[in-house]
Design an enzyme around this catalytic site. Structure first.
Site, PDB file in Angstrom:
ATOM      1  N   THR A  12     -20.255  38.729  40.465  1.00 41.14           N
ATOM      2  CA  THR A  12     -19.009  38.705  41.254  1.00 41.14           C
ATOM      3  C   THR A  12     -17.873  38.244  40.333  1.00 41.14           C
ATOM      4  O   THR A  12     -18.059  37.387  39.469  1.00 41.14           O
ATOM      5  CB  THR A  12     -19.122  37.793  42.488  1.00 41.14           C
ATOM      6  N   GLY A  13     -16.706  38.858  40.511  1.00 40.60           N
ATOM      7  CA  GLY A  13     -15.607  38.567  39.600  1.00 40.60           C
ATOM      8  C   GLY A  13     -15.873  39.118  38.210  1.00 40.60           C
ATOM      9  O   GLY A  13     -15.330  38.625  37.224  1.00 40.60           O
ATOM     10  N   GLY A  14     -16.673  40.182  38.138  1.00 35.06           N
ATOM     11  CA  GLY A  14     -17.023  40.767  36.837  1.00 35.06           C
ATOM     12  C   GLY A  14     -15.927  41.645  36.260  1.00 35.06           C
ATOM     13  O   GLY A  14     -16.107  42.243  35.196  1.00 35.06           O
ATOM     14  N   GLY A  17     -11.809  37.923  33.096  1.00 34.73           N
ATOM     15  CA  GLY A  17     -12.090  36.604  32.527  1.00 34.73           C
ATOM     16  C   GLY A  17     -13.555  36.308  32.229  1.00 34.73           C
ATOM     17  O   GLY A  17     -14.255  37.082  31.565  1.00 34.73           O
ATOM     18  N   ILE A  18     -14.018  35.177  32.727  1.00 32.65           N
ATOM     19  CA  ILE A  18     -15.367  34.695  32.434  1.00 32.65           C
ATOM     20  C   ILE A  18     -16.417  35.672  32.966  1.00 32.65           C
ATOM     21  O   ILE A  18     -17.423  35.953  32.300  1.00 32.65           O
ATOM     22  CB  ILE A  18     -15.564  33.276  33.031  1.00 32.65           C
ATOM     23  N   GLY A  19     -16.188  36.223  34.158  1.00 31.95           N
ATOM     24  CA  GLY A  19     -17.157  37.158  34.756  1.00 31.95           C
ATOM     25  C   GLY A  19     -17.316  38.409  33.922  1.00 31.95           C
ATOM     26  O   GLY A  19     -18.434  38.915  33.726  1.00 31.95           O
ATOM     27  N   SER A 137     -17.434  24.072  37.404  1.00 33.44           N
ATOM     28  CA  SER A 137     -16.216  23.808  36.626  1.00 33.44           C
ATOM     29  C   SER A 137     -16.254  22.384  36.105  1.00 33.44           C
ATOM     30  O   SER A 137     -16.843  21.495  36.738  1.00 33.44           O
ATOM     31  CB  SER A 137     -14.976  23.969  37.513  1.00 33.44           C
ATOM     32  N   TYR A 150     -10.391  21.754  44.721  1.00 35.19           N
ATOM     33  CA  TYR A 150     -11.151  22.702  43.891  1.00 35.19           C
ATOM     34  C   TYR A 150     -12.353  21.990  43.261  1.00 35.19           C
ATOM     35  O   TYR A 150     -13.477  22.494  43.280  1.00 35.19           O
ATOM     36  CB  TYR A 150     -10.206  23.260  42.826  1.00 35.19           C
TER      37      TYR A 150
HETATM   38  N1  LIG Z   1     -10.743  29.641  33.322  1.00 37.61           N
HETATM   39  C1  LIG Z   1     -11.136  28.387  33.366  1.00 37.61           C
HETATM   40  O1  LIG Z   1     -10.585  27.491  32.679  1.00 37.61           O
HETATM   41  C2  LIG Z   1     -12.285  27.976  34.260  1.00 37.61           C
HETATM   42  C3  LIG Z   1     -12.839  26.699  34.072  1.00 37.61           C
HETATM   43  C4  LIG Z   1     -13.914  26.325  34.879  1.00 37.61           C
HETATM   44  C5  LIG Z   1     -14.410  27.174  35.833  1.00 37.61           C
HETATM   45  N2  LIG Z   1     -13.833  28.408  36.013  1.00 37.61           N
HETATM   46  C6  LIG Z   1     -14.406  29.267  37.047  1.00 37.61           C
HETATM   47  O2  LIG Z   1     -14.843  30.460  36.441  1.00 37.61           O
HETATM   48  C7  LIG Z   1     -14.816  31.526  37.402  1.00 37.61           C
HETATM   49  C8  LIG Z   1     -14.042  32.705  36.827  1.00 37.61           C
HETATM   50  O3  LIG Z   1     -12.709  32.298  36.574  1.00 37.61           O
HETATM   51  P1  LIG Z   1     -11.784  33.016  35.493  1.00 37.61           P
HETATM   52  O4  LIG Z   1     -11.063  31.941  34.770  1.00 37.61           O
HETATM   53  O5  LIG Z   1     -12.538  34.020  34.744  1.00 37.61           O
HETATM   54  O6  LIG Z   1     -10.700  33.684  36.466  1.00 37.61           O
HETATM   55  P2  LIG Z   1     -10.145  35.191  36.612  1.00 37.61           P
HETATM   56  O7  LIG Z   1      -9.999  35.820  35.291  1.00 37.61           O
HETATM   57  O8  LIG Z   1      -8.966  35.049  37.508  1.00 37.61           O
HETATM   58  O9  LIG Z   1     -11.336  35.885  37.407  1.00 37.61           O
HETATM   59  C9  LIG Z   1     -11.607  35.585  38.739  1.00 37.61           C
HETATM   60  C10 LIG Z   1     -12.442  36.707  39.278  1.00 37.61           C
HETATM   61  O10 LIG Z   1     -12.811  36.422  40.633  1.00 37.61           O
HETATM   62  C11 LIG Z   1     -12.551  37.569  41.414  1.00 37.61           C
HETATM   63  N3  LIG Z   1     -12.225  37.183  42.774  1.00 37.61           N
HETATM   64  C12 LIG Z   1     -11.326  36.253  43.180  1.00 37.61           C
HETATM   65  N4  LIG Z   1     -11.289  36.191  44.516  1.00 37.61           N
HETATM   66  C13 LIG Z   1     -12.168  37.110  44.963  1.00 37.61           C
HETATM   67  C14 LIG Z   1     -12.575  37.536  46.245  1.00 37.61           C
HETATM   68  N5  LIG Z   1     -12.076  36.986  47.373  1.00 37.61           N
HETATM   69  N6  LIG Z   1     -13.492  38.511  46.348  1.00 37.61           N
HETATM   70  C15 LIG Z   1     -14.023  39.091  45.226  1.00 37.61           C
HETATM   71  N7  LIG Z   1     -13.696  38.719  43.984  1.00 37.61           N
HETATM   72  C16 LIG Z   1     -12.775  37.747  43.859  1.00 37.61           C
HETATM   73  C17 LIG Z   1     -11.359  38.249  40.737  1.00 37.61           C
HETATM   74  O11 LIG Z   1     -11.326  39.636  41.051  1.00 37.61           O
HETATM   75  P3  LIG Z   1     -10.220  40.291  42.046  1.00 37.61           P
HETATM   76  O12 LIG Z   1      -8.928  39.652  41.739  1.00 37.61           O
HETATM   77  O13 LIG Z   1     -10.304  41.745  41.754  1.00 37.61           O
HETATM   78  O14 LIG Z   1     -10.712  39.977  43.440  1.00 37.61           O
HETATM   79  C18 LIG Z   1     -11.693  38.036  39.285  1.00 37.61           C
HETATM   80  O15 LIG Z   1     -12.546  39.028  38.810  1.00 37.61           O
HETATM   81  C19 LIG Z   1     -14.201  30.933  38.670  1.00 37.61           C
HETATM   82  O16 LIG Z   1     -15.222  30.540  39.555  1.00 37.61           O
HETATM   83  C20 LIG Z   1     -13.455  29.710  38.150  1.00 37.61           C
HETATM   84  O17 LIG Z   1     -13.292  28.736  39.156  1.00 37.61           O
HETATM   85  C21 LIG Z   1     -12.788  28.838  35.252  1.00 37.61           C
END
Ligand SMILES: NC(=O)c1ccc[n+]([C@@H]2O[C@H](COP(=O)([O-])OP(=O)(O)OC[C@H]3O[C@@H](n4cnc5c(N)ncnc54)[C@H](OP(=O)(O)O)[C@@H]3O)[C@@H](O)[C@H]2O)c1
Length: 206
Positions: A12-14, A17-19, A137, A150
């Protein structure tokens, strides 16, 4: 490298970013499967990047019916599920004084309820001995100003990993949680006002 040859993964979220990084890493080990998100443009772009063995399913992880559809479509296309990565999530910035009920529900639905129901919906299609990976996180380990809600949701995700592991012992399904530190992804540009991005990254790096 082929350590995951023919394994079927759902991330999910692939599409960002991280996904997307996780999907790439799984692909590089020989896996195939499904990425899930709502933004069709980034889903299409990510699938083009991942190649023919991946498909995108447009779904909202906060909706249980959408999650059920994701795993039904995965099983129809690939026959089974070996790896589930519950990665979709996003922070809400604000304090206990400023965050009200609507943002509370939105944050918990996206970061906590969605994780529970991603795994719940996947289980009927998962092989015994398969793997679940949850994304927590660093905000779950210590309190950062404005990240309380969060962080609480992510702390509960860490507990889910422990609880799901014991719930699923009988099926030998492994459950792990990764708690990333600050990672430069599109998340910051999406959710933080442009002039605050650097400050927020700095706070989270401390
Ligand atoms: N970046 C950091 O510093 C960091 C640190 C710790 C943990 N994290 C965690 O890592 C994970 C990924 O974060 P990221 O930084 O890679 O952020 P990102 O690039 O914004 O990616 C978030 C992903 O989640 C998807 N998403 C969000 N809401 C959704 C929904 N309602 N239904 C389906 N998909 C949904 C988005 O796709 P759509 O927009 O297409 O829906 C997107 O692919 C998150 O759980 C975040 O809390 C991030």
């Amino acid at each position: 490298m082929n350590r995951l040859r023919d394994k079927v993964a759902v991330i999910t979220g692939g599409n960002s970013g991280i996904g997307l990084g996780i999907a790439e890493a799984l692909k590089n080990e020989g896996a195939k499967g499904v990425i899930v998100g709502r933004n069709q443009k980034t889903l299409d772009r990510a699938v083009a990047q991942l190649g023919d063995n991946f498909i995108a399913v447009n779904a909202d992880v906060t909706r249980v019916a959408d999650l059920e559809r994701v795993f039904k479509e995965t099983a129809e296309r690939f026959g089974k599920v070996d790896v589930v990565v519950a990665n979709a999530g996003a922070g809400t910035i604000g304090t206990v004084a400023s965050i009200g009920e609507a943002d509370y529900d939105r944050t918990m639905n996206l970061n906590l309820k969605s994780v529970y129901f991603t795994v719940h919906a996947a289980l009927p299609y998962m092989n015994d001995g398969s793997s679940v990976i949850l994304i927590g996180s660093n905000a779950a380990h210590r309190a950062y100003p404005n990240f309380t809600l969060y962080g609480a949701a992510k702390a509960a995700v860490i507990f889910f990993a422990k609880g799901f592991s014991s719930d699923l012992l009988g099926r030998k399904i492994r459950v792990n949680v990764i708690t990333p530190g600050t990672t430069d992804t599109p998340a910051f540009e999406k959710f933080v006002p442009a002039e605050q991005v650097e400050g927020v990254k700095k706070t989270l790096r401390r």
